[in-house]
Design an enzyme around this catalytic site. Structure first.
Site, short mmCIF file in Angstrom:
data_model
loop_
_atom_site.label_atom_id
_atom_site.label_comp_id
_atom_site.label_asym_id
_atom_site.label_seq_id
_atom_site.Cartn_x
_atom_site.Cartn_y
_atom_site.Cartn_z
N GLU A 123 -11.72 15.67 52.89
CA GLU A 123 -13.16 15.56 52.58
C GLU A 123 -13.59 16.73 51.82
OE1 GLU A 123 -15.16 14.48 56.27
OE2 GLU A 123 -14.55 12.22 56.06
N CYS A 157 -9.48 8.95 50.61
CA CYS A 157 -8.94 8.27 51.78
C CYS A 157 -7.31 8.59 51.91
CB CYS A 157 -9.22 6.80 51.70
SG CYS A 157 -10.87 6.24 51.50
N ASN A 216 -6.97 11.56 55.41
CA ASN A 216 -8.13 11.73 54.44
C ASN A 216 -8.65 13.10 54.33
OD1 ASN A 216 -8.83 11.60 57.40
ND2 ASN A 216 -11.15 11.21 56.85
N CYS A 267 -9.86 1.56 48.66
CA CYS A 267 -8.39 1.64 48.87
C CYS A 267 -7.86 0.38 48.53
CB CYS A 267 -8.36 2.17 50.24
SG CYS A 267 -8.39 3.81 50.44
N GLU A 310 -5.15 6.35 52.83
CA GLU A 310 -4.27 5.40 52.15
C GLU A 310 -3.80 5.84 50.69
OE1 GLU A 310 -7.00 5.09 54.01
OE2 GLU A 310 -7.31 2.91 54.36
N CYS A 335 -10.77 0.76 53.30
CA CYS A 335 -12.19 0.56 52.63
C CYS A 335 -11.97 -0.03 51.20
CB CYS A 335 -12.66 2.01 52.46
SG CYS A 335 -12.06 2.68 50.99
N1 THU Z 1 -11.43 6.71 55.32
C1 THU Z 1 -10.09 6.72 55.12
O1 THU Z 1 -9.48 7.75 54.88
N2 THU Z 1 -9.68 5.24 54.86
C2 THU Z 1 -10.28 4.07 55.21
O2 THU Z 1 -9.83 3.28 54.74
C3 THU Z 1 -11.83 4.32 55.39
C4 THU Z 1 -12.34 5.66 55.11
C5 THU Z 1 -12.14 7.97 55.35
C6 THU Z 1 -12.99 8.39 54.27
C7 THU Z 1 -13.93 9.64 54.75
O3 THU Z 1 -13.08 10.80 55.01
C8 THU Z 1 -14.03 9.03 56.48
O4 THU Z 1 -12.82 8.15 56.52
C9 THU Z 1 -15.38 8.35 56.56
O5 THU Z 1 -15.48 7.42 55.69
#
Ligand code: THU
Length: 131
Positions: A44, A53, A42, A91, A55, A88
């Site tokens: 940000e 994310c 991920n 994704c 995935e 999430c």
């Molecule tokens: N995140 C992911 O990378 N994958 C997921 O399936 C859930 C959330 C990341 C997004 C964000 O950078 C952090 O986790 C908190 O939500």
């Protein structure tokens, strides 16, 4: 490649996470039929909705190397969660279009817990833009 090895790749990918806002690092690894593995973590941004994310980064990474849905064998993801980390909703929607519906998805955590599922289970009745 064994599931444990793909999960280890996801754990490695997690180290590349840029997550100074959530402090929640996620790694993903996508295995292809030719044995290649594409990683994602991920990434940000201070404008929060722009966060991406792990995935989706793994999937898009594979696409940018010429891979397509039919090339994908399995995906693993890993985060420091109590239960194996679950993808999430955003994704799930992207996976439902770009990832084979019954290919294994290994959800895992740093403690070594693993749960196997697939996108058909994770997102039943998915939205599909077709006539
Ligand atoms: N995140 C992911 O990378 N994958 C997921 O399936 C859930 C959330 C990341 C997004 C964000 O950078 C952090 O986790 C908190 O939500």
């Amino acid at each position: 490649m064994k599931p444990e090895e793909l999960i280890a790749e996801a754990r490695e990918a997690r180290k590349l996470s840029y997550s100074p806002y959530s402090h929640f690092a996620v790694g993903a690894a996508l295995l292809c039929k030719d044995g290649q593995v594409f990683k994602g973590a991920n990434i940000e941004n201070g404008a929060y909705p722009l966060c991406m994310c792990a995935e989706r980064n793994a999937l898009y990474n594979a696409y940018m190397h010429g891979k397509k849905t039919e090339d994908f064998v399995a995906m693993a993801l890993c985060a420091d969660t109590d239960e194996p980390c679950s993808p999430c909703g955003a994704c799930r929607q992207v996976l439902s279009e770009l990832f084979p519906s019954t290919a294994p998805i290994y959800m895992s955590n740093l403690k070594g817990d693993v749960k196997e599922t697939n996108i058909k289970e994770l997102l039943p009745y998915a939205f599909v833009l077709k006539d």
